[in-house]
Design an enzyme around this catalytic site. Sequence first.
Site, PDB file in Angstrom:
ATOM      1  N   ILE A 338       0.896  -1.255   0.016  1.00 27.91           N
ATOM      2  CA  ILE A 338       0.090  -0.034  -0.081  1.00 27.91           C
ATOM      3  C   ILE A 338       0.806   1.168   0.050  1.00 27.91           C
ATOM      4  O   ILE A 338       0.473   2.316  -0.544  1.00 27.91           O
ATOM      5  CB  ILE A 338      -0.845  -0.079   1.205  1.00 27.91           C
ATOM      6  CG1 ILE A 338      -1.993  -0.992   0.994  1.00 27.91           C
ATOM      7  CG2 ILE A 338      -1.576   1.491   1.353  1.00 27.91           C
ATOM      8  CD1 ILE A 338      -2.907  -1.600   2.352  1.00 27.91           C
ATOM      9  N   HIS A 339       2.069   1.247   0.862  1.00 30.12           N
ATOM     10  CA  HIS A 339       2.824   2.227   0.476  1.00 30.12           C
ATOM     11  C   HIS A 339       3.839   2.275  -0.482  1.00 30.12           C
ATOM     12  O   HIS A 339       4.245   3.406  -0.901  1.00 30.12           O
ATOM     13  CB  HIS A 339       3.955   2.151   2.050  1.00 30.12           C
ATOM     14  CG  HIS A 339       3.523   2.753   3.336  1.00 30.12           C
ATOM     15  ND1 HIS A 339       2.534   1.807   4.023  1.00 30.12           N
ATOM     16  CD2 HIS A 339       3.634   3.769   4.038  1.00 30.12           C
ATOM     17  CE1 HIS A 339       2.346   2.314   5.054  1.00 30.12           C
ATOM     18  NE2 HIS A 339       2.932   3.465   5.258  1.00 30.12           N
ATOM     19  N   GLU A 364      10.207 -18.830  19.411  1.00 31.75           N
ATOM     20  CA  GLU A 364       9.242 -19.480  20.670  1.00 31.75           C
ATOM     21  C   GLU A 364       8.252 -20.753  19.622  1.00 31.75           C
ATOM     22  O   GLU A 364       7.218 -20.983  19.945  1.00 31.75           O
ATOM     23  CB  GLU A 364       8.212 -18.656  21.158  1.00 31.75           C
ATOM     24  CG  GLU A 364       8.954 -17.848  22.117  1.00 31.75           C
ATOM     25  CD  GLU A 364       8.454 -16.876  23.228  1.00 31.75           C
ATOM     26  OE1 GLU A 364       7.344 -17.735  23.611  1.00 31.75           O
ATOM     27  OE2 GLU A 364       8.868 -16.269  23.769  1.00 31.75           O
TER      28      GLU A 364
HETATM   29  N1  COS Z   1       2.932 -29.339  28.423  1.00 31.18           N
HETATM   30  C1  COS Z   1       3.363 -30.127  29.409  1.00 31.18           C
HETATM   31  N2  COS Z   1       4.180 -31.118  28.799  1.00 31.18           N
HETATM   32  C2  COS Z   1       4.388 -31.305  27.411  1.00 31.18           C
HETATM   33  C3  COS Z   1       4.059 -30.535  26.583  1.00 31.18           C
HETATM   34  C4  COS Z   1       3.360 -29.290  27.254  1.00 31.18           C
HETATM   35  N3  COS Z   1       2.923 -28.358  26.182  1.00 31.18           N
HETATM   36  N4  COS Z   1       4.458 -30.556  25.376  1.00 31.18           N
HETATM   37  C5  COS Z   1       5.224 -31.856  25.596  1.00 31.18           C
HETATM   38  N5  COS Z   1       5.214 -32.089  26.831  1.00 31.18           N
HETATM   39  C6  COS Z   1       5.822 -33.438  27.451  1.00 31.18           C
HETATM   40  C7  COS Z   1       5.105 -34.715  26.679  1.00 31.18           C
HETATM   41  O1  COS Z   1       3.829 -35.098  27.239  1.00 31.18           O
HETATM   42  C8  COS Z   1       5.952 -35.784  26.785  1.00 31.18           C
HETATM   43  O2  COS Z   1       6.107 -36.092  27.991  1.00 31.18           O
HETATM   44  P1  COS Z   1       6.151 -37.842  28.383  1.00 31.18           P
HETATM   45  O3  COS Z   1       7.494 -38.146  27.718  1.00 31.18           O
HETATM   46  O4  COS Z   1       5.931 -38.182  30.065  1.00 31.18           O
HETATM   47  O5  COS Z   1       4.946 -38.407  27.479  1.00 31.18           O
HETATM   48  C9  COS Z   1       7.270 -34.945  26.729  1.00 31.18           C
HETATM   49  O6  COS Z   1       6.893 -33.490  27.087  1.00 31.18           O
HETATM   50  C10 COS Z   1       7.872 -34.819  25.583  1.00 31.18           C
HETATM   51  O7  COS Z   1       7.075 -34.324  24.431  1.00 31.18           O
HETATM   52  P2  COS Z   1       7.291 -34.796  22.912  1.00 31.18           P
HETATM   53  O8  COS Z   1       7.259 -36.423  22.820  1.00 31.18           O
HETATM   54  O9  COS Z   1       5.917 -34.283  22.159  1.00 31.18           O
HETATM   55  O10 COS Z   1       8.678 -34.467  22.573  1.00 31.18           O
HETATM   56  P3  COS Z   1       9.407 -34.076  21.008  1.00 31.18           P
HETATM   57  O11 COS Z   1      10.843 -34.342  21.234  1.00 31.18           O
HETATM   58  O12 COS Z   1       8.746 -35.030  20.025  1.00 31.18           O
HETATM   59  O13 COS Z   1       9.138 -32.564  20.747  1.00 31.18           O
HETATM   60  C11 COS Z   1       8.262 -30.495  20.140  1.00 31.18           C
HETATM   61  C12 COS Z   1       8.106 -31.868  20.669  1.00 31.18           C
HETATM   62  C13 COS Z   1       8.563 -30.618  18.636  1.00 31.18           C
HETATM   63  C14 COS Z   1       6.840 -30.039  20.097  1.00 31.18           C
HETATM   64  C15 COS Z   1       9.204 -29.455  20.884  1.00 31.18           C
HETATM   65  O14 COS Z   1      10.576 -29.815  20.866  1.00 31.18           O
HETATM   66  C16 COS Z   1       9.173 -28.215  20.374  1.00 31.18           C
HETATM   67  O15 COS Z   1       8.182 -27.466  20.872  1.00 31.18           O
HETATM   68  N6  COS Z   1      10.084 -27.646  19.518  1.00 31.18           N
HETATM   69  C17 COS Z   1      10.251 -26.418  19.441  1.00 31.18           C
HETATM   70  C18 COS Z   1      11.059 -25.491  20.444  1.00 31.18           C
HETATM   71  C19 COS Z   1      10.764 -24.233  20.505  1.00 31.18           C
HETATM   72  O16 COS Z   1       9.988 -23.669  20.548  1.00 31.18           O
HETATM   73  N7  COS Z   1      12.124 -23.449  20.359  1.00 31.18           N
HETATM   74  C20 COS Z   1      12.025 -21.978  20.426  1.00 31.18           C
HETATM   75  C21 COS Z   1      13.141 -21.565  21.110  1.00 31.18           C
HETATM   76  S1  COS Z   1      12.891 -21.151  22.541  1.00 31.18           S
HETATM   77  S2  COS Z   1      12.519 -19.165  22.573  1.00 31.18           S
END
Ligand code: COS
Length: 383
Positions: A338-339, A364
Amino acid sequence: MIRDTETLQILLDSIRQFVNEALIPREHEVEETDSIAPDIVTQMREMGLFGLTIPEEFGGLGVTMEEEVCIAFELGRTSPAFRSYIGTNNGIGSIGILLDGTDEQKLDYLPRLASGELLSSFCLTEPDAGSDAASLKTVAVRDGDDYVISGTKRFITNAPHAGIYTVMARTNPEIKGSGGISAFIVERDTPGVVLGKRDHKMGQKGAHTCDVIFDSVRVPARQLIGGVPGVGFKTAMKVLDKGRLHIAALSVGAAERMLADALTYAMERKQFGQPIAEFQLIQAMLADSKAEIYASKCMVIDAARKRDDGLNVSTEASCAKMFATEMCGRVADRCVQIHGGAGYVSEYAIERFYRDVRLFRIYEGTTQIQQIVIARNMIREAS
Ligand code: COS
C-alpha cells in the site's frame, strides 16, 4: 479472565499513553542506535512493566492471561525491542521458576525480576538443537552437592543484559530424549559463564541476542528448578505454551499498528486524482487485513480465557501463534505494498516493521512446529 474491568482499563490507558507518547517517538532512535535508552528502561521499571505477570505476593501485578494479552495488544503497536526488553521477565525467563520452582527459588528471584532489578533469559536452543529441542547436548553432571554444566546455548534473547538464565541441560545421558533433561537457574556471575558476540539480526534492532557458553559451570543442586531432575523439558514446554500465546497477542498489536499506518497513508496519498484509499484494489488489502486481525484477536482472547480457566491450551496456543504470526506477515507485506515505493525506505515505520515481525513466525516455535503440535494433539485426543 478480567479481575476488575476498571482497574485493567486504567492500566491499559496508561500503557497506551506510554506507547504513544514515549515509545513510538523513539522507535527510530532504537533502530539507529541498536539500543534502548536508559531513561526508557527507568520509566518501564517505574510503571511496573517488568513484573506484569509475576504474582503480587512477589511484587508484581499478577495479571491473568486475558489481561496479559490485552497489554500485549498495546505493546505490540511499537517496536518489538521495547517489549522484548521486559518480555523475558514476564515470560520465558520467569515462568519456569513460577510454575515449577521451589518456594525458596521463587522468593530468591521473582521479587527482583518483578522490579526489573534483575533480567532473565531462557536457554533452550543450541547450535544443533532448535526445533528438535529434546536433542539438546548441554549436560549437567552431578558432583556431590553440585551440578557441573557444560554446553553452548544459541540466539538467547536478553542474554547480554540478564543476571540469571533458565538453562535446560541433560542430567541423565542414558536418556537421549526429553526425559533426561532438567532445568536450572544459573546466575550470570558464576565462573565459567561466557557470552558470545551479539548477533547481527535482520530486524528487531535494540533487542539483543547472543550465545551463552557454559564452561564447566558449577552450581549448587538447589539451583535445579523444583528440585526434581528429568522434568526440565516439560517445564520448557509449559513455558512455551504461555509464551506462544503472548507472541500471538503481540502479532495482533503489530498488525493493528501497521494497518493504521497504511490506512493513514492511503487516505493521504493521491494518485490518478484521488486518495489511493478510494481504489478498490487498495480497499481489498485493507479489508482482508482488518478481518484477519479481528479473527486473530478473537482466537487469542479465547485461548487466554481457557488458560485462565485452568484448561490445557497447548493446542489453542499453537493455533493462535501460527495463525496470528502468519497473519502478521501477510499484513506487513500488504502494508508495504500500500505504501508503494515509500514502503521500501526507512522514513516510514512499515519498512522496519516488515523486518521486525518476520521473527514472530520463527521464535518460540516456528509455524511448522506449531502445525506439528496441533496435529499431534488432535491425533492423541482422537485415540
Ligand atoms: N506441556 C506439558 N508437557 C508437555 C508439553 C506441554 N505443552 N508438550 C510436551 N510435553 C511433554 C510430553 O507429554 C512428553 O512427556 P512424556 O514423555 O511423559 O510423555 C514430553 O514432554 C516430550 O514431548 P514430545 O514427545 O512431544 O517431545 P518431542 O521431542 O517429540 O518434541 C516438540 C516436541 C517438537 C513440540 C518440541 O521439541 C518443541 O516445541 N520444539 C520447538 C522448540 C521451540 O519452540 N524453540 C524455540 C526456542 S525457545 S524461545
